[in-house]
Design a protein around this motif. Structure first.
Motif, PDB file in Angstrom:
ATOM      1  N   VAL A 181      17.051  51.865  78.699  1.00  0.00           N
ATOM      2  CA  VAL A 181      17.865  50.796  79.267  1.00  0.00           C
ATOM      3  C   VAL A 181      18.682  51.362  80.428  1.00  0.00           C
ATOM      4  O   VAL A 181      19.106  52.510  80.394  1.00  0.00           O
ATOM      5  CB  VAL A 181      18.785  50.160  78.187  1.00  0.00           C
ATOM      6  CG1 VAL A 181      19.705  51.183  77.572  1.00  0.00           C
ATOM      7  CG2 VAL A 181      19.572  49.010  78.730  1.00  0.00           C
ATOM      8  N   PHE A 182      18.836  50.545  81.473  1.00  0.00           N
ATOM      9  CA  PHE A 182      19.672  50.951  82.600  1.00  0.00           C
ATOM     10  C   PHE A 182      20.060  49.726  83.409  1.00  0.00           C
ATOM     11  O   PHE A 182      19.386  48.704  83.394  1.00  0.00           O
ATOM     12  CB  PHE A 182      18.976  51.985  83.491  1.00  0.00           C
ATOM     13  CG  PHE A 182      17.653  51.563  84.052  1.00  0.00           C
ATOM     14  CD1 PHE A 182      17.570  50.935  85.290  1.00  0.00           C
ATOM     15  CD2 PHE A 182      16.487  51.793  83.346  1.00  0.00           C
ATOM     16  CE1 PHE A 182      16.340  50.549  85.809  1.00  0.00           C
ATOM     17  CE2 PHE A 182      15.254  51.419  83.859  1.00  0.00           C
ATOM     18  CZ  PHE A 182      15.183  50.790  85.097  1.00  0.00           C
ATOM     19  N   GLY A 183      21.178  49.854  84.110  1.00  0.00           N
ATOM     20  CA  GLY A 183      21.633  48.794  84.993  1.00  0.00           C
ATOM     21  C   GLY A 183      21.120  49.020  86.402  1.00  0.00           C
ATOM     22  O   GLY A 183      21.015  50.159  86.852  1.00  0.00           O
ATOM     23  N   ARG A 204      22.426  52.583  86.780  1.00  0.00           N
ATOM     24  CA  ARG A 204      23.742  52.608  86.143  1.00  0.00           C
ATOM     25  C   ARG A 204      23.548  52.766  84.643  1.00  0.00           C
ATOM     26  O   ARG A 204      22.627  52.211  84.070  1.00  0.00           O
ATOM     27  CB  ARG A 204      24.477  51.299  86.437  1.00  0.00           C
ATOM     28  CG  ARG A 204      24.785  51.114  87.920  1.00  0.00           C
ATOM     29  CD  ARG A 204      25.605  49.857  88.178  1.00  0.00           C
ATOM     30  NE  ARG A 204      26.856  49.924  87.434  1.00  0.00           N
ATOM     31  CZ  ARG A 204      27.266  48.945  86.610  1.00  0.00           C
ATOM     32  NH1 ARG A 204      26.576  47.863  86.441  1.00  0.00           N
ATOM     33  NH2 ARG A 204      28.409  49.071  85.969  1.00  0.00           N
ATOM     34  N   PHE A 205      24.422  53.474  84.009  1.00  0.00           N
ATOM     35  CA  PHE A 205      24.472  53.717  82.564  1.00  0.00           C
ATOM     36  C   PHE A 205      23.085  53.845  81.899  1.00  0.00           C
ATOM     37  O   PHE A 205      22.782  53.152  80.940  1.00  0.00           O
ATOM     38  CB  PHE A 205      25.333  52.666  81.845  1.00  0.00           C
ATOM     39  CG  PHE A 205      24.992  51.220  82.122  1.00  0.00           C
ATOM     40  CD1 PHE A 205      23.998  50.562  81.413  1.00  0.00           C
ATOM     41  CD2 PHE A 205      25.692  50.512  83.087  1.00  0.00           C
ATOM     42  CE1 PHE A 205      23.697  49.241  81.667  1.00  0.00           C
ATOM     43  CE2 PHE A 205      25.404  49.182  83.337  1.00  0.00           C
ATOM     44  CZ  PHE A 205      24.396  48.542  82.622  1.00  0.00           C
ATOM     45  N   PRO A 206      22.241  54.778  82.372  1.00  0.00           N
ATOM     46  CA  PRO A 206      20.919  54.938  81.758  1.00  0.00           C
ATOM     47  C   PRO A 206      21.018  55.496  80.341  1.00  0.00           C
ATOM     48  O   PRO A 206      21.882  56.325  80.042  1.00  0.00           O
ATOM     49  CB  PRO A 206      20.212  55.929  82.685  1.00  0.00           C
ATOM     50  CG  PRO A 206      21.327  56.733  83.282  1.00  0.00           C
ATOM     51  CD  PRO A 206      22.486  55.762  83.422  1.00  0.00           C
ATOM     52  N   GLN A 207      20.140  55.027  79.487  1.00  0.00           N
ATOM     53  CA  GLN A 207      20.082  55.522  78.114  1.00  0.00           C
ATOM     54  C   GLN A 207      18.634  55.462  77.639  1.00  0.00           C
ATOM     55  O   GLN A 207      17.870  54.592  78.057  1.00  0.00           O
ATOM     56  CB  GLN A 207      20.974  54.693  77.204  1.00  0.00           C
ATOM     57  CG  GLN A 207      21.101  55.197  75.788  1.00  0.00           C
ATOM     58  CD  GLN A 207      21.594  56.622  75.678  1.00  0.00           C
ATOM     59  OE1 GLN A 207      20.802  57.548  75.777  1.00  0.00           O
ATOM     60  NE2 GLN A 207      22.873  56.815  75.479  1.00  0.00           N
ATOM     61  N   PHE A 208      18.274  56.376  76.761  1.00  0.00           N
ATOM     62  CA  PHE A 208      16.914  56.498  76.256  1.00  0.00           C
ATOM     63  C   PHE A 208      16.979  56.817  74.772  1.00  0.00           C
ATOM     64  O   PHE A 208      17.746  57.682  74.356  1.00  0.00           O
ATOM     65  CB  PHE A 208      16.193  57.632  77.013  1.00  0.00           C
ATOM     66  CG  PHE A 208      14.838  57.953  76.474  1.00  0.00           C
ATOM     67  CD1 PHE A 208      13.722  57.259  76.901  1.00  0.00           C
ATOM     68  CD2 PHE A 208      14.664  58.966  75.536  1.00  0.00           C
ATOM     69  CE1 PHE A 208      12.461  57.554  76.416  1.00  0.00           C
ATOM     70  CE2 PHE A 208      13.419  59.275  75.039  1.00  0.00           C
ATOM     71  CZ  PHE A 208      12.318  58.566  75.484  1.00  0.00           C
ATOM     72  N   ALA A 215      29.288  50.704  78.290  1.00  0.00           N
ATOM     73  CA  ALA A 215      28.944  50.715  79.715  1.00  0.00           C
ATOM     74  C   ALA A 215      29.629  49.586  80.487  1.00  0.00           C
ATOM     75  O   ALA A 215      29.607  49.580  81.712  1.00  0.00           O
ATOM     76  CB  ALA A 215      27.430  50.599  79.878  1.00  0.00           C
ATOM     77  N   ARG A 216      30.214  48.650  79.770  1.00  0.00           N
ATOM     78  CA  ARG A 216      30.889  47.494  80.378  1.00  0.00           C
ATOM     79  C   ARG A 216      29.932  46.654  81.233  1.00  0.00           C
ATOM     80  O   ARG A 216      30.286  46.179  82.306  1.00  0.00           O
ATOM     81  CB  ARG A 216      32.091  47.923  81.187  1.00  0.00           C
ATOM     82  CG  ARG A 216      33.157  48.535  80.324  1.00  0.00           C
ATOM     83  CD  ARG A 216      34.345  48.925  81.129  1.00  0.00           C
ATOM     84  NE  ARG A 216      35.356  49.432  80.214  1.00  0.00           N
ATOM     85  CZ  ARG A 216      36.626  49.450  80.484  1.00  0.00           C
ATOM     86  NH1 ARG A 216      37.067  48.986  81.617  1.00  0.00           N
ATOM     87  NH2 ARG A 216      37.476  49.939  79.620  1.00  0.00           N
TER      88      ARG A 216
END
Length: 162
Positions: free
Chosen positions: A83-85, A19-23, A47-48
């Motif tokens: 980062v990711f959920g 969920r909501f991956p970011q790099f 991303a809540r």
């Protein structure tokens, strides 16, 4: 509930549907940790994510700062923050990568109680926030070891007084 020790296992790098991956590639200098913290807050708000965003930002700062201070920059003089959920649990995975494939004294760092022992510093915060700390080497497409990735997984909710 008393703090529990972090797990000291090699991390599984794959997450099928994060969920909501970011790099973010971050310049490997003394500002990298604070830069990571500043990037995390708005991203997790957007991303809540239901967990404690300030705690997650602090952990990102510490992971990246440790990569700069105790690791080796990747080509381009950077360290990376990912980062990711986790979709099943809504836990948050925070990863820092550098080019040094070793993590001396990982067991000591990862198996802390979360109770203050003097002035809190570094990766102690992961245990304090009831997270799990793991790491593994990273490899290029040909299987050559090129560095390491350190991962903290933080719970989505916690009723503690931190």
């Amino acid at each position: 509930m008393p703090p529990r020790a972090s797990a000291a296992t090699l991390l599984p790098f794959t997450e099928d549907n994060p969920r909501f991956p970011q790099f973010w590639p971050l310049t490997a200098n003394e500002g990298a940790g604070p830069n990571a913290r500043l990037r995390m807050r708005p991203w997790l708000t957007y991303a809540r994510w239901s967990g404690n965003i300030d705690q997650a930002a602090r952990v990102a700062d510490k992971l990246v700062d440790n990569a700069v201070k105790h690791g080796k920059p990747l080509p381009g003089d950077i360290v990376t923050l990912r980062v990711f959920g986790l979709p099943e649990t809504n836990e948050l995975a925070i990863e820092a990568e550098d080019a040094l494939p070793e993590f001396p004294e990982f067991e000591k760092v990862a198996n802390q109680s979360g109770e203050p022992q003097g002035v809190p510093k570094g990766l102690w915060w992961v245990a304090h926030y009831h997270g799990r700390l793991t790491w593994d080497v990273t490899k290029d497409d040909g299987g050559l070891i090129i560095g390491k990735r350190v991962q903290a997984v933080l719970p989505a909710t916690w009723d503690g007084d931190v």
